[in-house]
Write an enzyme that holds these catalytic residues in place. Structure first.
Site, mmCIF file in Angstrom:
data_model
loop_
_atom_site.group_PDB
_atom_site.id
_atom_site.type_symbol
_atom_site.label_atom_id
_atom_site.label_comp_id
_atom_site.label_asym_id
_atom_site.label_seq_id
_atom_site.Cartn_x
_atom_site.Cartn_y
_atom_site.Cartn_z
ATOM 1 N N GLY A 95 0.844 -1.185 0.000
ATOM 2 C CA GLY A 95 0.000 0.000 0.000
ATOM 3 C C GLY A 95 0.878 1.233 0.000
ATOM 4 N N TYR A 96 0.259 2.364 -0.220
ATOM 5 C CA TYR A 96 0.986 3.628 -0.340
ATOM 6 C C TYR A 96 0.489 4.616 0.694
ATOM 7 C CZ TYR A 96 2.910 1.667 -4.532
ATOM 8 O OH TYR A 96 3.595 0.858 -5.398
ATOM 9 N N LEU A 97 1.429 5.382 1.251
ATOM 10 C CA LEU A 97 1.083 6.383 2.252
ATOM 11 C C LEU A 97 0.814 7.738 1.611
ATOM 12 C CD1 LEU A 97 3.543 5.361 5.092
ATOM 13 C CD2 LEU A 97 1.182 4.615 4.683
#
Length: 174
Positions: free
Chosen positions: A29-31
């Site tokens: 996932g990406y922040l």
């Protein structure tokens, strides 16, 4: 500073499966999101990945093409799970198949979940002009097409693409 020189291709057929020497399940996932990158508000993607029983925090500069700055740090799996819960957009689930072909390692990503049906292969090179042989299962190059970047797939998964986008007849869209 780490530099990544990587080329990305669509995969045609299943000829690569028998040659895969290892398969690693991955969730990432990406922040930050694609919009922050596209507007220039952020100049690097911030990714959290669990790969098998290991986890990593990764920062990759936002540059179109095959060469980017990349920084990869191992982190505890429990920390990664906590960070994945903070992800913007969806998670990207895939199986990475490692395939050796004529002296190079190909990483074939078979996407799952909302990106099921998409299979891409990446090859990391020592230099931008390094020669390499393409296996028969390599299709069109998509290195410069941002919709195939994992960050874009987290924001707008393959299941939401139009038929024209899937066929590659539309310029890079998010």
């Amino acid at each position: 500073m780490g530099i990544e020189i990587e080329r990305k291709f669509l995969v045609t057929g299943d000829g690569w499966r028998a040659a895969a020497r290892e398969v690693v399940p991955m969730a990432q996932g990406y922040l930050n999101d694609l919009a922050a990158m596209d507007t220039g508000a952020m100049k690097a993607s911030v990714r959290v990945r669990i790969a098998g029983d290991e986890a990593f925090l990764n920062l990759k500069s936002r540059e179109l093409g095959h060469t980017r700055q990349e920084f990869d740090y191992p982190i505890p799996v429990e920390d990664a799970r906590g960070l994945l819960a903070l992800s913007v957009g969806g998670l990207v689930d895939k199986r990475r198949h490692y395939v050796e072909y004529e002296g190079h390692l190909w990483e074939v990503d078979e996407f799952l979940g909302e990106n099921a049906g998409l299979v891409v292969a990446e090859i990391e090179l020592a230099s931008a002009d390094a020669a390499f042989a393409k296996p028969e299962w390599i299709g069109a190059e998509v290195t410069d097409s941002t919709r195939y970047y994992n960050l874009a797939l987290a924001t707008r998964p393959y299941s939401q693409w139009t038929e024209a986008e899937r066929a590659g007849s539309v310029a890079s869209a998010h």
